[in-house]
Design an enzyme around this catalytic site. Structure first.
Site, PDB file in Angstrom:
ATOM      1  N   GLU A  48       0.850  -1.188   0.000  1.00  0.00           N
ATOM      2  CA  GLU A  48       0.000   0.000   0.000  1.00  0.00           C
ATOM      3  C   GLU A  48       0.891   1.244   0.000  1.00  0.00           C
ATOM      4  O   GLU A  48       1.893   1.307   0.708  1.00  0.00           O
ATOM      5  CB  GLU A  48      -0.872  -0.011   1.250  1.00  0.00           C
ATOM      6  CG  GLU A  48      -1.846   1.159   1.344  1.00  0.00           C
ATOM      7  CD  GLU A  48      -2.690   1.097   2.604  1.00  0.00           C
ATOM      8  OE1 GLU A  48      -3.881   1.446   2.524  1.00  0.00           O
ATOM      9  OE2 GLU A  48      -2.175   0.687   3.673  1.00  0.00           O
ATOM     10  N   LYS A 123     -10.311  -0.372  -2.087  1.00  0.00           N
ATOM     11  CA  LYS A 123     -10.416  -0.697  -0.663  1.00  0.00           C
ATOM     12  C   LYS A 123     -11.807  -0.393  -0.124  1.00  0.00           C
ATOM     13  O   LYS A 123     -12.306   0.724  -0.246  1.00  0.00           O
ATOM     14  CB  LYS A 123      -9.360   0.101   0.107  1.00  0.00           C
ATOM     15  CG  LYS A 123      -9.180  -0.263   1.567  1.00  0.00           C
ATOM     16  CD  LYS A 123      -8.047   0.591   2.131  1.00  0.00           C
ATOM     17  CE  LYS A 123      -7.733   0.267   3.573  1.00  0.00           C
ATOM     18  NZ  LYS A 123      -6.656   1.166   4.075  1.00  0.00           N
ATOM     19  N   CYS A 165      -4.631  -3.757   3.380  1.00  0.00           N
ATOM     20  CA  CYS A 165      -4.336  -3.266   4.728  1.00  0.00           C
ATOM     21  C   CYS A 165      -5.475  -3.454   5.735  1.00  0.00           C
ATOM     22  O   CYS A 165      -5.656  -4.549   6.265  1.00  0.00           O
ATOM     23  CB  CYS A 165      -3.908  -1.803   4.649  1.00  0.00           C
ATOM     24  SG  CYS A 165      -3.028  -1.207   6.128  1.00  0.00           S
TER      25      CYS A 165
END
Length: 293
Positions: A48, A123, A165
């Site tokens: 990321e 995301k 993440c």
């Protein structure tokens, strides 16, 4: 005469310290890709914020690009030059709604060796956390959440499920990807030091054990700018939950072989997927993803 043993696919997992300097970041990442392909890796994972980590919201927004921009084009050329798959986790994307929203997406892009974008996952879980006196993050203040989970993609290493993440904290997405056929789950990340030291490895191992998948987590490490330090510890976990590769301090790569025969043996020996009781607690599934036996 017995056939010679088949070589298992090798993956390379990157650890970098991105800064607001996009040119420097690209040079470092390109060097890692070059090194990984010389070692024979078929797929390279970058974390990321591989493109940059801005020192404030205004800078983060000003440096963002579209998927059709210069930087992604350079990564596409890199994939073609070295004939390698690239997992580019957490690209700061200006989407089609940028002119009206002035907000970006946190986008995990998968490039094939021809430089084509074969998948783009945005995301879905945004990191809004406040650890009193230690860490404050509000990703939703400048980022749009994604609206879908992307079906696993077939690669030379196995079927790849894309996450980013903070998604790591939500087992529902890993179980949905496993149900859709994933063999490798990816969590390119930029964990903070307080959360990483407490939760990073145990969460990654948990996702591997419950899904019986390989888990690959590229990571940011060290001081990204004066206001941010990342935890590092990029690693690979096998479907039994063992850490089979991990980066040391600083920029670098770790390598792991992906043994799908081993994965399927574990799934056969402990068939948790078929032991689930949807009659009692429902089924974790993602809209639009077809289940795979």
């Amino acid at each position: 005469m017995a056939d010679p043993p088949t070589l298992k696919p090798l993956v390379a997992v990157g650890q970098v310290t991105s800064t607001p300097d996009k040119e420097l970041n690209f040079a470092i990442c390109a060097g890692l890709v070059r090194e990984a392909t010389h070692r024979g890796a078929c797929l390279v994972f970058l974390p990321e914020g591989f493109d940059y980590i801005g020192s404030n919201t205004a800078q983060t927004l000003s440096l963002a690009e579209g998927l059709d921009g210069d930087l992604m084009g350079r990564y596409a050329e890199l994939a073609k030059e070295y004939g390698v798959w690239l997992s580019l986790g957490g690209f700061h994307e200006r989407g089609q709604d940028w002119p009206t929203t002035q907000r970006i997406y946190n986008c995990h892009v998968l490039l094939d060796p021809a430089g084509n974008i074969v998948a783009a996952y945005r995301k879905t879980h945004l990191c809004d956390v406040e650890l009193e006196g230690r860490v404050t993050m509000k990703e939703s203040s400048f980022t749009n959440p994604g609206t879908e989970i992307v079906a696993p993609i077939s690669t030379p290493a196995g079927k790849l499920g894309l996450s980013i993440c903070y998604d790591l904290r939500f087992p529902e997405i890993s179980l949905a990807l496993r149900r859709a056929g994933a063999e490798i789950l990816t969590y390119p990340s930029a964990f903070t030091v307080p959360t990483g030291s407490a939760h990073w490895e145990v969460l990654l191992r948990a996702r591997a054990i419950e899904s019986q998948c390989y888990v690959v987590a590229a990571a940011q490490t060290g001081k990204n700018h004066e206001h941010r330090t990342s935890y590092g510890h990029a690693l690979v976990v096998d479907p039994w939950g063992a850490v089979v590769a991990q980066c040391h301090e600083g920029t670098g790569l770790c390598y792991a072989e992906i043994d799908l025969n081993y994965l399927h043996r574990i799934r056969q020996e402990i068939p948790v997927h078929s032991h689930r009781r949807p009659d009692l607690y429902g089924t974790v599934a993602a809209t639009g993803l077809a289940p795979v036996p």
